[in-house]
Scaffold this motif. Structure first.
Motif, PDB file in Angstrom:
ATOM      1  N   GLU A 110      19.459 -46.367   6.694  1.00 45.97           N
ATOM      2  CA  GLU A 110      20.201 -45.142   6.221  1.00 45.97           C
ATOM      3  C   GLU A 110      20.591 -43.786   6.776  1.00 45.97           C
ATOM      4  N   GLY A 111      21.431 -43.487   7.188  1.00 46.67           N
ATOM      5  CA  GLY A 111      21.962 -42.023   7.662  1.00 46.67           C
ATOM      6  C   GLY A 111      21.184 -41.234   6.825  1.00 46.67           C
ATOM      7  N   PHE A 112      20.199 -40.290   7.647  1.00 46.03           N
ATOM      8  CA  PHE A 112      19.958 -38.789   6.236  1.00 46.03           C
ATOM      9  C   PHE A 112      20.815 -37.495   6.837  1.00 46.03           C
ATOM     10  N   VAL A 113      21.894 -37.541   5.936  1.00 48.18           N
ATOM     11  CA  VAL A 113      22.486 -35.765   6.539  1.00 48.18           C
ATOM     12  C   VAL A 113      21.525 -34.699   6.490  1.00 48.18           C
ATOM     13  N   LEU A 176      28.098 -18.437   4.512  1.00 48.64           N
ATOM     14  CA  LEU A 176      29.087 -18.073   5.857  1.00 48.64           C
ATOM     15  C   LEU A 176      28.579 -17.226   6.152  1.00 48.64           C
ATOM     16  N   ARG A 177      28.387 -16.549   6.404  1.00 49.22           N
ATOM     17  CA  ARG A 177      28.687 -15.333   7.354  1.00 49.22           C
ATOM     18  C   ARG A 177      26.991 -15.501   8.108  1.00 49.22           C
ATOM     19  N   ARG A 178      26.084 -16.589   7.125  1.00 49.94           N
ATOM     20  CA  ARG A 178      24.452 -16.395   7.844  1.00 49.94           C
ATOM     21  C   ARG A 178      24.592 -17.668   8.516  1.00 49.94           C
ATOM     22  N   HIS A 179      25.268 -18.228   8.423  1.00 51.09           N
ATOM     23  CA  HIS A 179      25.839 -19.467   8.792  1.00 51.09           C
ATOM     24  C   HIS A 179      26.143 -19.040  10.341  1.00 51.09           C
ATOM     25  N   ALA A 180      27.173 -18.011  10.159  1.00 53.86           N
ATOM     26  CA  ALA A 180      28.061 -18.339  11.885  1.00 53.86           C
ATOM     27  C   ALA A 180      27.526 -17.393  12.197  1.00 53.86           C
ATOM     28  N   ASP A 181      26.456 -16.466  11.517  1.00 52.42           N
ATOM     29  CA  ASP A 181      25.343 -15.739  13.025  1.00 52.42           C
ATOM     30  C   ASP A 181      24.448 -16.753  13.295  1.00 52.42           C
ATOM     31  N   ARG A 182      23.060 -17.890  13.120  1.00 54.84           N
ATOM     32  CA  ARG A 182      22.479 -18.387  12.927  1.00 54.84           C
ATOM     33  C   ARG A 182      22.838 -19.208  13.624  1.00 54.84           C
ATOM     34  N   GLU A 183      23.676 -19.731  14.231  1.00 52.84           N
ATOM     35  CA  GLU A 183      24.844 -20.957  14.527  1.00 52.84           C
ATOM     36  C   GLU A 183      25.151 -20.030  15.789  1.00 52.84           C
ATOM     37  N   GLU A 308      32.654 -12.546  14.916  1.00 54.43           N
ATOM     38  CA  GLU A 308      34.813 -12.484  14.897  1.00 54.43           C
ATOM     39  C   GLU A 308      34.597 -13.973  15.766  1.00 54.43           C
ATOM     40  N   ALA A 309      34.091 -14.401  16.166  1.00 51.93           N
ATOM     41  CA  ALA A 309      34.221 -16.359  17.121  1.00 51.93           C
ATOM     42  C   ALA A 309      33.824 -16.559  15.495  1.00 51.93           C
ATOM     43  N   ALA A 310      33.706 -16.417  14.112  1.00 43.76           N
ATOM     44  CA  ALA A 310      33.577 -17.635  13.224  1.00 43.76           C
ATOM     45  C   ALA A 310      35.069 -17.357  12.456  1.00 43.76           C
ATOM     46  N   SER A 311      35.607 -16.803  13.084  1.00 42.41           N
ATOM     47  CA  SER A 311      36.599 -15.790  12.132  1.00 42.41           C
ATOM     48  C   SER A 311      37.623 -16.763  11.034  1.00 42.41           C
ATOM     49  N   TRP A 312      37.856 -17.734  11.547  1.00 39.90           N
ATOM     50  CA  TRP A 312      38.453 -18.767  11.571  1.00 39.90           C
ATOM     51  C   TRP A 312      37.276 -19.936  10.087  1.00 39.90           C
ATOM     52  N   LEU A 313      36.118 -19.815  10.381  1.00 36.45           N
ATOM     53  CA  LEU A 313      35.723 -20.271   8.775  1.00 36.45           C
ATOM     54  C   LEU A 313      36.018 -20.152   7.237  1.00 36.45           C
ATOM     55  N   GLN A 322      34.055 -24.727   5.594  1.00 35.67           N
ATOM     56  CA  GLN A 322      33.275 -24.349   5.016  1.00 35.67           C
ATOM     57  C   GLN A 322      31.775 -24.957   4.079  1.00 35.67           C
ATOM     58  N   GLU A 323      32.506 -26.060   3.248  1.00 37.85           N
ATOM     59  CA  GLU A 323      30.800 -26.941   2.688  1.00 37.85           C
ATOM     60  C   GLU A 323      30.488 -27.862   3.208  1.00 37.85           C
ATOM     61  N   ARG A 324      30.747 -28.196   4.510  1.00 37.93           N
ATOM     62  CA  ARG A 324      29.511 -28.680   5.034  1.00 37.93           C
ATOM     63  C   ARG A 324      28.218 -27.913   5.230  1.00 37.93           C
ATOM     64  N   ARG A 325      29.022 -26.604   6.162  1.00 37.82           N
ATOM     65  CA  ARG A 325      27.694 -25.284   6.990  1.00 37.82           C
ATOM     66  C   ARG A 325      27.343 -24.814   5.575  1.00 37.82           C
ATOM     67  N   LEU A 326      27.827 -25.004   4.032  1.00 38.79           N
ATOM     68  CA  LEU A 326      27.559 -24.084   3.117  1.00 38.79           C
ATOM     69  C   LEU A 326      26.115 -25.423   2.904  1.00 38.79           C
ATOM     70  N   ARG A 327      25.983 -26.555   2.919  1.00 46.99           N
ATOM     71  CA  ARG A 327      25.376 -27.343   3.257  1.00 46.99           C
ATOM     72  C   ARG A 327      24.039 -27.150   4.021  1.00 46.99           C
TER      73      ARG A 327
END
Length: 546
Positions: A110-113, A176-183, A308-313, A322-327
């Motif tokens: 099984e692949g685990f996400v 989402l902003r937190r994810h964008a900043d960390r990424e 700014e680079a993640a504004s598309w998100l 968005q949902e994938r990053r929120l997970r």
């Protein structure tokens, strides 16, 4: 054999007394000031299953105490609610025993996400692959995949709580902003490592050479890296690097200069037109303007660029992304909550790797921290102070005689007694019937009766692997190899035995947790008088070797 010089054996043993946990055995063959027991971060493999099991049982106990009704969003909540619906007066010890009998598959297919991607895990013994095991059996046999799935259930419990409390749009945007900043931070750190020594010319040439040098693409890169350059320099460089631009007249070159400049286009648009990740384009411009900028300087200067680079998100059409990053954010938050549980029980590091691989050792540990956890379990969920030195005396019999006595911190309950008892039984099963069977008859009391031992084994093989395109492994560096046995002997003694090899020499070793088990057996004649003593030894009865 000369290679044995690289092998370090470290042993620590403690006795629980009203004065605290007294150090009774200290043996270390490393031969340096570094103490492997509490001075290093080690991959200790399956000992992480013990911490995972503690957290699993804590969640069960919390759900039992809450006795919530209604829909259950995760498997552990459903299990507890079904049990309580069938028997509302079900006591906690019975529920914990039932939780130990829940069954998990050991299948590795099984692949685990998790951890930002899809991961696969393997069992040490392939004969376990087709098994479906109870939690108790999986712990006794130290089977990996059931514990990966147990930790997944714990993470689902935590993420369900986080999702319920963070459903408001403002909370969603903040996540989402937190994810964008960390990424963004991770990407900038990666690119900075590759470019920190490059000259401005090397950076420019590398970006241009990645794709066909169309006039527009090269123009965007030139204007991004040299925004203050005049039109004459721009035209000359554009024609040199994109020969097709020679067909443009002066008016067309002037229009192109204005159309792709920073004043006309945002960072995301410039990145798209240049076919370069926007943050990478920003970093290239920053390093051209400030050669030699350190990573910390880059991160400090890039705060607005990362968002700014993640504004598309944040656009409504990107719901799936968005949902994938929120997970991912919720998983990271779940592991932050799990880390707080582990830290309360002595886990020594500031964070956990936010991946199910933490269940089988990827977040590392310290032998001393495992011994502390054993002391908590031996005391029924109470943390007692550790005492390595009780008194110090200087200049005895002189006018300058000075004596110091340590003050022990008060005992603190950090775990429910019912959970500690359940874990003691599970650890005893590991020694009686599982991976630590060879030490089951190691200690006997003065009257000849067998002293019960409970414990957990673990083996860590720490390697750094590098991968190229398509996930193909391109290199491997061996960092260290370790094996550990952490244990409780009788009612008042506990400790840890660790075998460790650092660096490339670890490639020559194949030992598993059987080695620290044999070390404990070899030390038994020296330790037995302490463990099996009818009376508590005096403070001076300490075995210490180096």
């Amino acid at each position: 054999l000369p290679i044995l010089d690289a092998l370090c054996i470290d042993c620590h043993g403690y006795e629980q007394t009203p004065r605290g946990n007294l150090l009774r055995v200290h043996a270390d063959s490393l031969g340096s000031e570094l103490d492997v027991n509490d001075g290093i971060k080690l991959d200790l493999g399956s000992t992480a299953k013990l911490r995972t099991l503690v957290t699993y049982l804590e969640v069960i106990a919390e759900l039992h105490a809450a006795r919530a009704s209604g829909a259950a969003p995760d498997p552990l909540s459903r299990f507890v609610r079904e049990r309580l619906a069938a028997n509302p007066k079900l006591p906690l010890p019975a529920l914990l025993d039932a939780a130990m009998e829940r069954r998990y598959s050991a299948s590795p297919y099984e692949g685990f996400v998790t951890g930002g991607g899809v991961h696969r895990f393997a069992n040490f013994d392939k004969s376990d692959n087709a098994r479906v095991l109870t939690v108790r059996e999986a712990f006794r046999r130290s089977v990996n995949l059931p514990f990966v799935r147990i930790l997944r259930d714990v993470v689902r419990y935590e993420t369900a709580r986080i999702a319920a409390s963070g459903a408001a749009p403002e909370a969603r945007d903040a996540a989402l902003r937190r994810h964008a900043d960390r990424e963004g931070r991770l990407l900038l750190a990666q690119w900075h490592r590759a470019w920190k020594s490059a000259t401005p010319e090397q950076i420019l040439s590398e970006l241009v050479a990645r794709k066909a040098p169309s006039p527009r693409r090269v123009a965007v890169i030139l204007r991004a890296l040299y925004p203050a350059a005049d039109r004459a320099w721009f035209a000359a460089e554009l024609i040199k690097r994109a020969p097709a631009a020679a067909r443009l007249n002066d008016a067309a070159l002037a229009r192109l200069y204005d159309a792709v400049g920073p004043e006309a286009l945002g960072l995301s648009d410039r990145g798209w037109l240049a076919n370069v990740q926007p943050l990478e384009l920003w970093l290239a411009a920053h390093l051209v303007a400030k050669p030699g900028a350190t990573r910390s300087q880059v991160l400090a200067a890039s705060a607005s660029a990362r968002i700014e680079a993640a504004s598309w998100l944040f656009k409504t059409r990107n719901k799936h992304a968005q949902e994938r990053r929120l997970r991912e954010v919720r998983e990271q938050d779940a592991f932050a909550s799990i880390h707080a549980r582990w830290a309360r029980l002595g886990y020594p590091f500031e964070s956990l790797v936010p991946s199910y691989a933490t269940a089988i050792g990827s977040s590392a540990d310290r032998p001393a921290a495992l011994a502390e956890l054993m002391g908590i379990l031996a005391a029924g969920g109470v943390r007692l102070p550790e005492r390595r030195i009780e008194t110090l005396a200087f200049a005895a019999g002189t006018p300058y005689e000075t004596n110091f006595a340590s003050e022990a911190a008060p005992p603190t309950r950090v775990l429910r007694e019912e959970i500690a008892r359940t874990l003691r039984r599970a650890l005893g099963d590991v020694v009686a019937n599982g991976t630590a069977r060879r030490v089951a008859k190691t200690f006997t009391a003065p009257d000849g009766t067998l002293i019960a031992i409970a414990g957990k084994t673990g083996t860590g093989d720490h390697r750094s692997k590098s991968f190229g395109r398509g996930g193909v492994q391109t290199g491997e560096r061996i960092l260290d190899r370790s094996a550990v046995f952490t244990f409780i002997a009788g009612e008042h003694h506990f400790g840890v035995v660790t075998a460790y090899v650092a660096g490339p020499a670890a490639a020559e070793y194949r030992f598993t947790s059987a080695l620290p088990l044999e070390v404990l057996r070899a030390l038994a004649p020296a330790i037995a008088p302490l463990v099996g003593a009818a009376k508590t030894p005096g403070a001076s009865d300490v075995l210490a070797t180096r």
